[in-house]
Design an enzyme around this catalytic site. Structure first.
Site, short mmCIF file in Angstrom:
data_model
loop_
_atom_site.label_atom_id
_atom_site.label_comp_id
_atom_site.label_asym_id
_atom_site.label_seq_id
_atom_site.Cartn_x
_atom_site.Cartn_y
_atom_site.Cartn_z
N HIS A 78 0.85 -1.19 0.00
CA HIS A 78 0.00 0.00 0.00
C HIS A 78 0.89 1.24 0.00
O HIS A 78 2.05 1.21 0.44
CB HIS A 78 -0.90 0.01 1.23
CG HIS A 78 -1.99 -1.00 1.18
ND1 HIS A 78 -3.16 -0.87 1.90
CD2 HIS A 78 -2.11 -2.18 0.51
CE1 HIS A 78 -3.94 -1.90 1.67
NE2 HIS A 78 -3.33 -2.72 0.83
N GLU A 80 0.99 3.95 1.81
CA GLU A 80 1.53 4.40 3.10
C GLU A 80 2.66 3.49 3.56
O GLU A 80 3.67 3.98 4.08
CB GLU A 80 0.42 4.44 4.16
CG GLU A 80 -0.66 5.44 3.89
CD GLU A 80 -1.83 4.91 3.07
OE1 GLU A 80 -2.89 5.54 3.07
OE2 GLU A 80 -1.68 3.85 2.40
N CYS A 108 -6.24 2.51 5.39
CA CYS A 108 -6.94 1.26 5.73
C CYS A 108 -6.45 0.79 7.10
O CYS A 108 -5.48 1.33 7.65
CB CYS A 108 -6.65 0.21 4.66
SG CYS A 108 -4.98 -0.48 4.76
N CYS A 111 -2.62 -0.01 7.17
CA CYS A 111 -1.79 1.19 7.11
C CYS A 111 -1.93 2.02 8.39
O CYS A 111 -0.96 2.60 8.86
CB CYS A 111 -2.16 2.02 5.89
SG CYS A 111 -1.72 1.17 4.35
#
Length: 181
Positions: A78, A80, A108, A111
Site C-alpha cells: 500500500h 503508506e 486502511c 496502514c
C-alpha cells in the site's frame, strides 16, 4: 500565580493554533497534491489502486509511495507502507518522529496500524473511507472482523503450541540490550 500560568498557557496554545492554521495552507496542500499525483501516476502505469502518499520532515519529502499491490503481487504494498519504509530508511530509524504523512485517502486498517507503529507527528488525508468504498475499496469488513471473537471470524484463527511460542517472549523479556519500540 496560577492564573498567570493558565493565561500564559492559553495564550501560547492560541498562538500555536493560529500558527498551525496558517501552515495548513499552501505548503500542506502542495504535499497533498503530490500524494494525489503519485496515486494517479501509479494508476496510469497499472501499478495498483488509486492511492499515493508522501512523508515530510522539516520541509523535505523523505518518503513516497503509491499502491503497488497488483503489480508486485504483494497485498502489503500500500502507498503508506511503501512511503513509511522509504522514509524510515532515509532517517535510519524505525520511527517517524517529527514527520507528517500526506495520503490521498484515509488509511486502511493495515496502514493505520503501521502509522501508529511509526509514530509520525500528524497525518493529513484527502478522500475518506466512504469515498474509497464507493469505488470498490471497502475495508469495513476488516473493522467488523476485528470486533468478532476469533472463532467467529471468516478466516479461522486457532492457537497452537503456545508454550513453545512463549519462549521467544521470554528471550525478549530477559534480553538486556534490546532496542524497545
Amino acid at each position: 500565580m496560577c492564573n498567570n500560568f493558565n493565561k500564559k498557557f492559553i495564550d501560547e496554545a492560541a498562538k500555536a493554533l493560529n500558527d498551525q492554521n496558517d501552515e495548513v495552507s499552501n505548503e500542506d496542500t502542495g504535499y497533498m497534491d503530490q500524494a494525489t499525483a503519485i496515486a494517479i501516476k501509479g494508476v496510469i502505469q497499472n501499478e495498483g489502486g488509486p492511492f499515493g502518499c508522501v512523508i515530510v520532515k522539516d520541509g523535505e519529502i523523505i518518503g513516497r509511495g503509491n499502491n503497488k499491490v497488483t503489480s508486485t503481487n504483494d497485498p502489503t504494498a500500500h502507498a503508506e507502507i511503501i512511503a513509511i519504509r522509504e522514509a524510515c530508511k532515509h532517517l535510519d530509524s524505525f520511527q517517524l518522529e517529527g514527520c507528517i504523512i500526506y495520503t490521498n485517502c484515509e488509511p486502511c486498517p493495515m496502514c493505520l496500524g503501521a502509522i501508529y507503529w511509526a509514530r509520525p507527528e500528524k497525518v493529513y488525508y484527502g478522500c475518506n473511507k466512504t469515498d474509497a468504498a464507493k469505488i470498490g475499496f471497502d475495508d469495513n469488513f476488516i473493522y467488523q472482523e476485528l470486533n468478532l471473537e476469533l472463532s467467529k471470524r471468516k478466516i479461522p484463527f486457532e492457537q497452537l503450541n503456545r508454550e513453545e511460542a512463549l519462549k521467544a517472549f521470554k528471550t525478549w523479556k530477559e534480553k538486556e540490550d534490546k532496542i524497545e519500540y
